[in-house]
Write an enzyme that holds these catalytic residues in place. Structure first.
Site, PDB file in Angstrom:
ATOM      1  N   GLY A 253      34.086  27.882 -64.087  1.00  0.00           N
ATOM      2  CA  GLY A 253      32.586  27.580 -64.781  1.00  0.00           C
ATOM      3  C   GLY A 253      31.667  27.843 -63.865  1.00  0.00           C
ATOM      4  CG  ASP A 254      31.612  25.287 -60.668  1.00  0.00           C
ATOM      5  OD1 ASP A 254      30.818  24.717 -61.613  1.00  0.00           O
ATOM      6  OD2 ASP A 254      32.636  24.695 -60.067  1.00  0.00           O
TER       7      ASP A 254
END
Length: 317
Positions: A253-254
């Site tokens: 997600g990062d």
């Protein structure tokens, strides 16, 4: 240049095992040690793309020193805020089928003076360079109240900065009142924010629209294997990519958020970049961030024809 803020960074150890047998001796077939924390991972992904980034984070003790050393080795400028407590160490155990077991330590408790120093360091770093985005990510450590991110967003906007926020729970809800430019929840965080289950992609779209009504300028929502959504003032898009095998979803997600910001942080092109970065990240070991050679932009699909009736692979209750 992308400035990241990680209030609760970590030193992450990832072990790869053939299978995880509880109560038995498990022998690892692979091991990695990486600097961790959501904002740190965004900086690592930005640096892997060949872009400049500065990581603002509180660091303490031997683990903190190693985090700074590892970031420096990856070409990331570090703006440390010294704290009395030691930076936390986290452990992840990855199995071949993609199952990941994580043990996250709580981290140090920051004093009021350390919390203010963190805010002041963000202000100083923003004013010292040509910053495109300030990206605030992750959980808040002990000592920082739920309104800390809201305070940071308010101060950053007053200085003319654009803010991307990736957090959850009370900290997210409090910050929405200050109208962050982009928020990046996953499906679970979306469900928590609106207070109801999400079963379909359409449910996620409605939840994202509600976050915009609460103050978010745009919502970039990760739906795991089902893809990603972008909802902003011009409409909604759905992005997806084929992934042959998931090796580790740590930091995926990062990496997606980094890809979104690298591509300008707005519109379908930025969503396509987010999906490409996320898909590449899950196919790499531990929390390795993808570089340009790992990306497959041709394998990404972005459309306004959102499959609202599609049941989520992992519905959120």
């Amino acid at each position: 240049m992308i400035l990241t803020v990680t209030p609760n960074p970590s030193l992450d150890r990832t072990y790869e095992v053939p299978s995880l047998d509880r109560g038995e001796v498990n022998r690892a077939t692979g091991e990695r040690v990486d600097p961790g924390g959501k904002g740190v991972n965004v900086s690592r992904a930005v640096a892997a793309a060949g872009r400049r980034t500065i990581a603002v984070l509180p660091l303490g003790g031997a683990p903190g020193a190693l985090v700074a050393e590892l970031l420096d080795a990856q070409g990331i400028e570090v703006a440390p805020v010294p704290v009395a407590g030691a930076t936390r160490s986290n452990i992840s155990v990855a199995e071949p089928d993609g199952t990941l077991t994580k043990i996250n330590a709580p981290g140090p408790e920051l004093s009021a003076a350390e919390a203010e120093s963190l805010l002041e360091t963000v202000r100083r770093q923003y004013r010292s360079g040509d910053t495109d985005w300030i990206t605030c990510c992750g959980s808040l450590p002990r000592g920082l109240g739920p309104s800390w991110y809201a305070d940071l967003v308010a101060r950053a906007h007053a200085a003319g900065a654009r803010i991307a926020l990736d957090t959850s729970g009370p900290a997210l809800l409090a910050a929405l009142r200050e109208r962050p430019d982009v928020v990046k929840p996953n499906a679970e965080e979306l469900a928590e924010a609106v207070g109801r289950p999400l079963t379909t992609v359409g449910d996620a779209v409605k939840a994202a629209e509600e976050l915009r009504e609460m103050g978010a300028g745009a919502v970039l929502a990760s739906l795991g294997a089902d893809g990603q959504l972008l909802v902003d003032d011009s409409g909604a898009w759905f992005g997806s990519a084929q992934v042959d095998a998931v090796r580790s979803n740590v930091g995926a997600g990062d990496s997606s958020l980094a890809g979104f910001l690298i591509a300008g942080g707005r519109g379908p092109e930025a969503l396509a970049s987010a999906v490409a970065h996320g898909a590449a990240a899950v196919q790499l070991p531990g929390s390795v961030m993808p570089g340009p050679a790992d990306l497959d932009p041709a394998g990404v699909t972005v459309t306004t024809e959102i499959p609202v009736d599609r049941v989520l692979t992992e519905p959120v209750s």
